[in-house]
Design an enzyme around this catalytic site. Structure first.
Site, PDB file in Angstrom:
ATOM      1  N   LYS A  91       0.870  -1.176   0.000  1.00 23.00           N
ATOM      2  CA  LYS A  91       0.000   0.000   0.000  1.00 23.00           C
ATOM      3  C   LYS A  91       0.908   1.228   0.000  1.00 23.00           C
ATOM      4  O   LYS A  91       1.248   1.800   1.045  1.00 23.00           O
ATOM      5  CB  LYS A  91      -0.910  -0.013   1.232  1.00 23.00           C
ATOM      6  CG  LYS A  91      -2.051   1.000   1.153  1.00 23.00           C
ATOM      7  CD  LYS A  91      -3.100   0.584   0.124  1.00 23.00           C
ATOM      8  CE  LYS A  91      -4.301   1.512   0.150  1.00 23.00           C
ATOM      9  NZ  LYS A  91      -5.309   1.120  -0.857  1.00 23.00           N
ATOM     10  N   SER A 125      -8.860   0.092  -3.980  1.00 18.05           N
ATOM     11  CA  SER A 125      -9.116   0.409  -2.582  1.00 18.05           C
ATOM     12  C   SER A 125     -10.622   0.471  -2.336  1.00 18.05           C
ATOM     13  O   SER A 125     -11.324  -0.517  -2.528  1.00 18.05           O
ATOM     14  CB  SER A 125      -8.402   1.715  -2.208  1.00 18.05           C
ATOM     15  OG  SER A 125      -8.298   1.859  -0.811  1.00 18.05           O
TER      16      SER A 125
END
Length: 590
Positions: free
Chosen positions: A187, A384
């Site tokens: 991430k 996401s």
């Protein structure tokens, strides 16, 4: 004197909106009620050089001007033009830079369907230069029947590059302390604040999606130009070339001016053929749906995901965002509509609020519980939060190059106390409550207990994300944990991992929805995207000040226009409500 000037400014603004805005809306409504006749022999001209969005703006006022064109408008309009006997061909003007790969895939598929109807397509380029995914632009050109370039234009389709800024040394120098948590190591959205170079995981993930996108674009272009992908790659990477060299190497089909490309298509179209701007042809459509007929709802969602409703200040600016209340309401309306048998949710989003994403996902669950399949069609990216809202859909359809997944979370703050102190600015905080109360103060880094509490909260959100993906995709939790970790995949990679069901575009998603709903033959597509009406947009535009609203009301009375008075009644009521008043009568008393 100051108050007088403020009031005068409000009066002037109100009069300008009334005298200019109202006629503008009325004209737009009148134009929208009529259909511009299409010439008996028309060649459409589609200009892709302006800004591309996936979806049309939700405010009708944002459509004024010539700023952008929506991919969904392109694919739906070309679908109609396939069977329109008046449309004889298509000219595509290519941009000089790159295109978002997912959007390019969708346009390529639409061009191929249009060509399959027997109508000629010419794509014309005034040069292809490094910047963005230029391979995708070349791919769109290759999907046309003929790819032309202007004489002397440059063809620089030699690869794919990306750059990232890393600010750690700058922050260290000026006393800025970034404090962020990531779940997990892939991430990398906040790596630009934390490091001075790519981490191994960041570099691995970036090279992975770039290689997949680059390879997909080359393979598609090679297939459309009926050549070997490896040979095409070698030739392109040996560039750059000018148009004449590109023609010799069979990378394009012809060197010529735009005027000559237009003449070639008009000649094929026949006597008295005319060029028609794509926007004009698209705007002339009037959709009619038989009452009570079975339909598939189309609901579009583009931009970052936020909680609440769209209460933007200006309806004249297209600022794409997904508001959870608006989108959830649209899904619920489609769920309640008896004629709607399935829903296609078109998503183009990098993510956003986890709570907003969960609200939208709950509406998807409710639709499925009522027996209405929900198929997600992904555009350039659904990452996401964009993947969160798709995770429990009945099926997910993505383009080979759609950036998807990024199943992870991040959050944190900047501690700016040291940086501000260097400029003589001191920040002090006073708080009451527990030890976590002042965690997000501007000046100081997290204390150890605050950091631990924040970390536990991030773990919980990440676990929630994994749980929804495991349940929606019918995957073992440990498998989801393995392939998640915040990593971005392309649609082709996601298909192999079980995160996506099918590769394709919008109309593939429609076919999937039809199959899941047990529908056959032609089915109406009913657009149920949250949209403002022209009157609602004008009301929002008129919310300048209480003084201007009162001025508009007086002007309406003077002009004696009952339509304007009714519109202004609604504007005044909305203004009073926004100021906390309880409006008991449908028409405010003047």
């Amino acid at each position: 004197m100051k108050q007088f000037l403020i009031t005068a400014a409000g009066v002037f603004a109100g009069l300008m909106i009334f005298l200019v805005g109202v006629p503008l809306i009325l004209v737009s409504l009148a134009l929208g009620a009529t259909t511009t006749p299409v010439p008996s022999r028309a060649v459409l001209e589609l200009d892709l050089r302006n800004n591309l969005t996936d979806q049309a703006p939700q405010s009708p006022l944002a459509g004024f001007g010539r700023g952008s064109v929506a991919v969904m408008t392109i694919v739906e309009t070309l679908r109609r033009a396939e069977t329109d006997s008046h449309v004889k061909g298509l000219l595509v003007r290519l941009p000089e830079g790159g295109m978002e790969p997912g959007m390019a895939d969708e346009i390529r598929q639409a061009l191929k369907r249009f060509r399959a109807s027997g109508k000629p397509v010419i794509a014309h380029s005034q040069g292809l230069y490094p910047g963005g995914v230029v391979t995708s632009t070349y791919m769109v050109g290759a999907a046309s029947g003929e790819l032309w370039m202007q004489p002397g234009a440059s063809l620089q389709v030699t690869g794919l590059a990306t750059e990232d800024l890393f600010l750690k040394r700058f922050f260290d120098k000026y006393g800025v302390t970034p404090q962020y948590e990531q779940r997990q190591e892939y991430k990398n959205a906040v790596n630009t604040f934390l490091y001075s170079d790519y981490t191994p995981e960041h570099r691995e993930a970036t090279l992975s999606w770039m290689t997949s996108v680059y390879g997909a674009g080359l393979a598609a272009a090679a297939a459309d130009r009926k050549t070997d992908a490896a040979a095409l790659q070698r030739t392109l990477e040996a560039g750059p070339y000018v148009a004449e060299d590109a023609l010799r190497l069979k990378l394009i089909d012809r060197v010529g001016q735009v005027r000559e490309a237009e003449q070639a298509l008009l000649a094929k179209a026949g006597d008295n053929a005319e060029m028609v701007e794509f926007r004009d042809y698209a705007g002339g459509r009037t959709e009619r749906r038989a009452r009570g007929s079975d339909s598939i709802a189309l609901i579009e969602a583009e931009g970052p995901i936020l909680t609440g409703r769209d209460e933007g200040a200006s309806p004249f600016v297209s600022n794409a965002a997904i508001y959870s209340d608006d989108l959830a309401d649209a899904i619920q309306r489609a769920t309640r509509a008896k004629s709607v048998k399935a829903i296609v949710l078109r998503v183009n989003s990098p993510g956003g609020s986890d709570t907003a994403s969960e609200q939208i996902l709950d509406a998807v669950r409710a639709a499925k519980a009522k027996g209405k399949p929900v198929v997600v069609s992904m555009s350039s990216y659904a990452a996401s939060g964009g993947y969160w809202i798709a995770s429990e859909a009945s099926a997910i359809v993505a383009q080979p190059t759609t950036l998807t997944g990024s199943i992870g979370v991040f959050g944190g703050k900047f501690a700016l106390g040291d940086a501000l102190a260097r400029f003589g600015v001191d920040v002090r905080q006073t708080d009451v409550g527990g030890p976590y109360t002042g965690a997000f103060n501007l000046a100081e880094p997290f204390t150890a207990p605050q950091r631990a509490a924040f970390s536990r909260w991030m773990d919980r959100i990440y676990a929630n994300f994994l749980e929804r993906v495991a349940r929606g995709r019918n995957l073992p939790p440990e498998r989801v944990a393995e392939i998640a970790r915040g990593r971005v995949w392309t649609g082709a990679q996601a298909r192999e991992l079980g995160l996506v069901d099918e590769l394709g575009g919008f109309y593939q998603a429609v076919e999937r929805a039809k199959a899941l709903a047990g529908l056959e033959g032609e089915v109406q597509i009913r657009r149920m995207t949250p949209m403002e009406s022209p009157l609602e947009a004008l009301e929002r535009a008129m919310g300048v000040s209480a003084a201007s609203v009162r001025t508009l009301a007086a002007a309406a009375w003077v002009f004696g226009d009952p339509r304007a008075e009714g519109l202004l009644d609604r504007a005044v009521e909305a203004r009073l409500r926004s100021e906390g008043a309880t409006v008991l009568a449908p028409t405010p008393i003047r």
